[in-house]
Design a protein around this motif. Structure first.
Motif, PDB file in Angstrom:
ATOM      1  N   ALA A  82      15.161  47.690   7.782  1.00  0.00           N
ATOM      2  CA  ALA A  82      14.654  48.299   9.020  1.00  0.00           C
ATOM      3  C   ALA A  82      13.193  47.504   9.100  1.00  0.00           C
ATOM      4  CB  ALA A  82      14.331  49.705   8.806  1.00  0.00           C
ATOM      5  N   LYS A  85      13.614  44.080  10.360  1.00  0.00           N
ATOM      6  CA  LYS A  85      14.029  44.132  11.971  1.00  0.00           C
ATOM      7  C   LYS A  85      12.710  44.389  12.887  1.00  0.00           C
ATOM      8  CE  LYS A  85      17.601  45.461  14.052  1.00  0.00           C
ATOM      9  NZ  LYS A  85      18.886  45.463  14.510  1.00  0.00           N
ATOM     10  N   SER A  86      11.760  44.963  12.022  1.00  0.00           N
ATOM     11  CA  SER A  86      10.375  45.606  12.682  1.00  0.00           C
ATOM     12  C   SER A  86       9.214  44.685  12.593  1.00  0.00           C
ATOM     13  CB  SER A  86       9.720  47.057  12.570  1.00  0.00           C
ATOM     14  OG  SER A  86      10.944  47.845  12.352  1.00  0.00           O
ATOM     15  N   ASN A 173       4.921  49.413  12.625  1.00  0.00           N
ATOM     16  CA  ASN A 173       6.113  48.965  13.617  1.00  0.00           C
ATOM     17  C   ASN A 173       7.581  49.754  13.439  1.00  0.00           C
ATOM     18  OD1 ASN A 173       4.484  47.587  15.180  1.00  0.00           O
ATOM     19  ND2 ASN A 173       5.010  45.648  14.170  1.00  0.00           N
ATOM     20  N   MET A 174       7.612  50.048  12.102  1.00  0.00           N
ATOM     21  CA  MET A 174       8.851  50.422  11.549  1.00  0.00           C
ATOM     22  C   MET A 174       8.683  52.131  11.820  1.00  0.00           C
ATOM     23  SD  MET A 174      11.051  50.063   7.941  1.00  0.00           S
ATOM     24  CE  MET A 174       9.754  51.465   7.159  1.00  0.00           C
ATOM     25  N   LEU A 177       9.002  54.124  14.797  1.00  0.00           N
ATOM     26  CA  LEU A 177      10.521  54.178  15.514  1.00  0.00           C
ATOM     27  C   LEU A 177      10.870  55.556  15.023  1.00  0.00           C
ATOM     28  CD1 LEU A 177      11.816  50.798  14.431  1.00  0.00           C
ATOM     29  CD2 LEU A 177      11.044  51.303  16.884  1.00  0.00           C
TER      30      LEU A 177
END
Length: 190
Positions: A82, A85-86, A173-174, A177
């Protein structure tokens, strides 16, 4: 003007596909020498050894970080995925999680830099047995706070710095979400 109708039929072929993969893997296991020769031909003997060493080192590293920080290997890999991906590097994530672990433990004992911020945001550190909650649970609770529209961005940054130090802003950023998106990325990894 003539019209065209297209019919699309879908069938679940996953069971057949998984069965085929399983059979193939069984055959590969029984002829490992042939597989080694085929792969070695493709990537070279040194490349095969490097690939095996890299995989072993990755698994070893995940196991060590997992044990050091008290996060299960599966959860750690999901969180790392995660984070990647962020837009966050895995190494940076591991450092942030290490700082988070230390700071939540200090706050649990009534000390440390994050103690007041944890109290201010209402983060519950104790589990039902009075013990420090798992890092996985705490990280997802922080993600709930970070995803909230009720928490001003400046407060999110301040909390991130208190919990994760300088990597905290990168964690935003993560975390912003929210926990469900983070869990969803974990399922995607699986």
């Amino acid at each position: 003007m003539p019209s065209t109708t297209v019919e699309i039929l879908g069938r679940d072929k996953t069971k057949k596909a998984f069965s085929s993969v399983t059979k193939s893997m069984d055959r590969l296991k029984s002829s490992m020498g042939g597989l080694k020769g085929a792969v070695a031909g493709l990537i070279g003997g040194a490349g095969l050894g490097a690939l095996a060493l890299d995989l072993r080192n990755t698994a070893d590293q995940i196991g060590k970080v997992s044990a050091r920080l008290g996060v299960g290997s599966a959860d750690l890999q999901k969180f790392q995925f995660a984070a990647m991906k962020s837009g966050m590097d895995v190494r940076q994530f591991n450092i942030a999680l290490q700082r988070f672990t230390r700071r939540t433990s200090e706050a649990f004992h009534g000390t440390g830099e994050a103690k007041d911020a944890i109290a201010e945001f209402g983060i519950q550190l104790r589990d039902s047995n009075g013990q420090l909650r798992s890092n996985s649970d705490l990280l997802l609770e922080v993600a709930t706070i970070m995803a909230s529209d009720l928490t001003p961005q400046a407060d999110k940054v301040r909390l991130a710095f208190k919990l994760f130090d300088s990597e905290g802003v990168k964690m935003l950023n993560m975390l912003q979400l929210g926990p469900e998106a983070i869990k969803g990325m974990g399922r995607e990894l699986e």
